[in-house]
Design a protein around this motif. Sequence first.
Motif, mmCIF file in Angstrom:
data_model
loop_
_atom_site.group_PDB
_atom_site.id
_atom_site.type_symbol
_atom_site.label_atom_id
_atom_site.label_comp_id
_atom_site.label_asym_id
_atom_site.label_seq_id
_atom_site.Cartn_x
_atom_site.Cartn_y
_atom_site.Cartn_z
ATOM 1 N N THR A 171 0.778 -1.289 -0.009
ATOM 2 C CA THR A 171 0.145 0.006 0.145
ATOM 3 C C THR A 171 0.939 1.354 0.011
ATOM 4 N N LEU A 172 1.843 1.322 0.590
ATOM 5 C CA LEU A 172 2.937 2.336 0.763
ATOM 6 C C LEU A 172 3.834 2.471 -0.413
ATOM 7 N N GLY A 173 3.813 1.509 -1.320
ATOM 8 C CA GLY A 173 4.423 1.611 -2.677
ATOM 9 C C GLY A 173 5.555 0.893 -2.930
ATOM 10 N N ALA A 174 5.667 -0.131 -1.847
ATOM 11 C CA ALA A 174 6.871 -1.011 -1.976
ATOM 12 C C ALA A 174 6.694 -1.841 -3.215
ATOM 13 N N ASN A 175 7.561 -2.355 -4.091
ATOM 14 C CA ASN A 175 7.327 -3.368 -5.016
ATOM 15 C C ASN A 175 7.592 -4.723 -4.409
ATOM 16 N N SER A 176 7.350 -5.764 -5.236
ATOM 17 C CA SER A 176 7.260 -7.145 -4.771
ATOM 18 C C SER A 176 8.591 -7.303 -4.004
ATOM 19 N N TRP A 177 9.786 -7.345 -4.864
ATOM 20 C CA TRP A 177 10.999 -7.540 -4.339
ATOM 21 C C TRP A 177 11.404 -6.866 -2.866
ATOM 22 N N GLN A 178 11.014 -5.546 -2.798
ATOM 23 C CA GLN A 178 11.058 -4.680 -1.640
ATOM 24 C C GLN A 178 10.245 -5.291 -0.738
ATOM 25 N N THR A 179 9.126 -5.687 -0.994
ATOM 26 C CA THR A 179 8.328 -6.375 0.197
ATOM 27 C C THR A 179 8.860 -7.673 0.776
ATOM 28 N N PHE A 180 9.350 -8.234 -0.119
ATOM 29 C CA PHE A 180 10.009 -9.654 0.178
ATOM 30 C C PHE A 180 11.359 -9.320 1.086
ATOM 31 N N SER A 181 12.197 -8.650 0.483
ATOM 32 C CA SER A 181 13.437 -8.434 1.022
ATOM 33 C C SER A 181 13.376 -7.733 2.559
ATOM 34 N N ARG A 182 12.429 -7.022 2.556
ATOM 35 C CA ARG A 182 12.599 -6.070 3.844
ATOM 36 C C ARG A 182 11.406 -6.775 4.797
ATOM 37 N N ILE A 183 10.561 -7.196 4.316
ATOM 38 C CA ILE A 183 9.276 -7.529 5.421
ATOM 39 C C ILE A 183 9.197 -9.268 5.595
ATOM 40 N N THR A 184 9.267 -9.883 4.244
ATOM 41 C CA THR A 184 8.973 -11.344 4.431
ATOM 42 C C THR A 184 10.311 -12.112 5.044
ATOM 43 N N LEU A 185 11.448 -11.658 4.141
ATOM 44 C CA LEU A 185 12.635 -12.588 4.496
ATOM 45 C C LEU A 185 13.136 -12.589 5.879
ATOM 46 N N PRO A 186 13.154 -11.184 6.397
ATOM 47 C CA PRO A 186 13.600 -11.138 7.801
ATOM 48 C C PRO A 186 12.284 -11.701 8.931
ATOM 49 N N ALA A 187 11.482 -11.911 8.457
ATOM 50 C CA ALA A 187 10.346 -12.632 9.468
ATOM 51 C C ALA A 187 10.670 -14.304 9.393
ATOM 52 N N ILE A 188 11.086 -14.546 8.022
ATOM 53 C CA ILE A 188 11.211 -16.088 8.243
ATOM 54 C C ILE A 188 12.661 -16.482 8.213
ATOM 55 N N ARG A 189 13.378 -15.844 8.597
ATOM 56 C CA ARG A 189 14.826 -15.965 8.594
ATOM 57 C C ARG A 189 15.271 -17.064 9.516
ATOM 58 N N TRP A 190 14.512 -17.528 10.644
ATOM 59 C CA TRP A 190 14.888 -18.650 11.501
ATOM 60 C C TRP A 190 14.213 -19.948 10.820
ATOM 61 N N GLY A 191 13.136 -19.921 10.610
ATOM 62 C CA GLY A 191 12.541 -21.073 9.925
ATOM 63 C C GLY A 191 13.299 -21.448 8.782
ATOM 64 N N LEU A 192 13.968 -20.454 8.040
ATOM 65 C CA LEU A 192 14.754 -20.703 6.740
ATOM 66 C C LEU A 192 16.024 -21.308 7.165
ATOM 67 N N THR A 193 16.651 -20.836 8.404
ATOM 68 C CA THR A 193 18.145 -21.028 8.708
ATOM 69 C C THR A 193 17.947 -22.552 9.099
#
Length: 269
Positions: A171-193
């Motif tokens: 909604t604030l204008g982030a594209n898909s990659w920005q949303t993934f790299s700044r929101i999704t990836l930090p949130a899933i980092r422990w599960g991914l690790t």
Amino acid sequence: MIVTRGWRLSLRTLALSYLALLVLVPIGMILYRTFENGILAFWESITTPAAISALNLSLLIVVIVVPVNVVFGIVTALALARGRFPGRRLLEAVVDIPFAVSPVVVGVALITLWGAGGWFGTFVENIGFRVIFGIPGMVLATIFVTLPFVVREVEPVLREIGEEQEQAAATLGANSWQTFSRITLPAIRWGLTYGVVLTVARALGEFGAVLFVSSGFAGVSQTLTLLVHARYIDDHNTFGAYTAATLLMMLAILTLLLMTVLDRKRSTT
């Protein structure tokens, strides 16, 4: 149900005895056989050209398999957690197939597809590329058996964090990659690790599927698990098999310790 102190003590004793009989005693016997001739003999056995080549090949397969499973594991987890499409249940089942299918079946299937006269094997061999009985086949077999780990660790985290933050970023204008790299990836980092650590442990210990698609030549296409098998069964070199098994076990223990540390860190984050 009232659990008395004596009952709790009996349960603990039973559990510890069970684990000791099934896990500690066999491991203790391997360590005893490995070091009964001294550390120098152990060192000489694991530094032979065949052992060094097997170690390097095992680590090479891990280095190739982990990035592939991370990329496709995240994509698949996002599709399962965020997607609403026909066949999602079927995809869920497909992801779990490596858990249910014997690695031997995986090896046979890969030979059927990529071996001489197989669906794809004829084409790749005509262009001078060999998959079966070479490293590519071993990598494919390992990717198959380790496929679910990243998916099954990341998908529950994605469901838990929900989509609100990602929708707010969009909604604030982030594209898909920005949303993934700044929101999704930090949130899933422990599960991914955690999924990566499990993938590494499984890739190091894979035997059945790799055995089918490897030529098994020492120094060429022999991983640590295949080296243990070859020394014990083909060469009747039981000491060499024990030392190679101990080296493999040491790598597994390091992975297990890393997983324990990460799990503690994740629980305190």
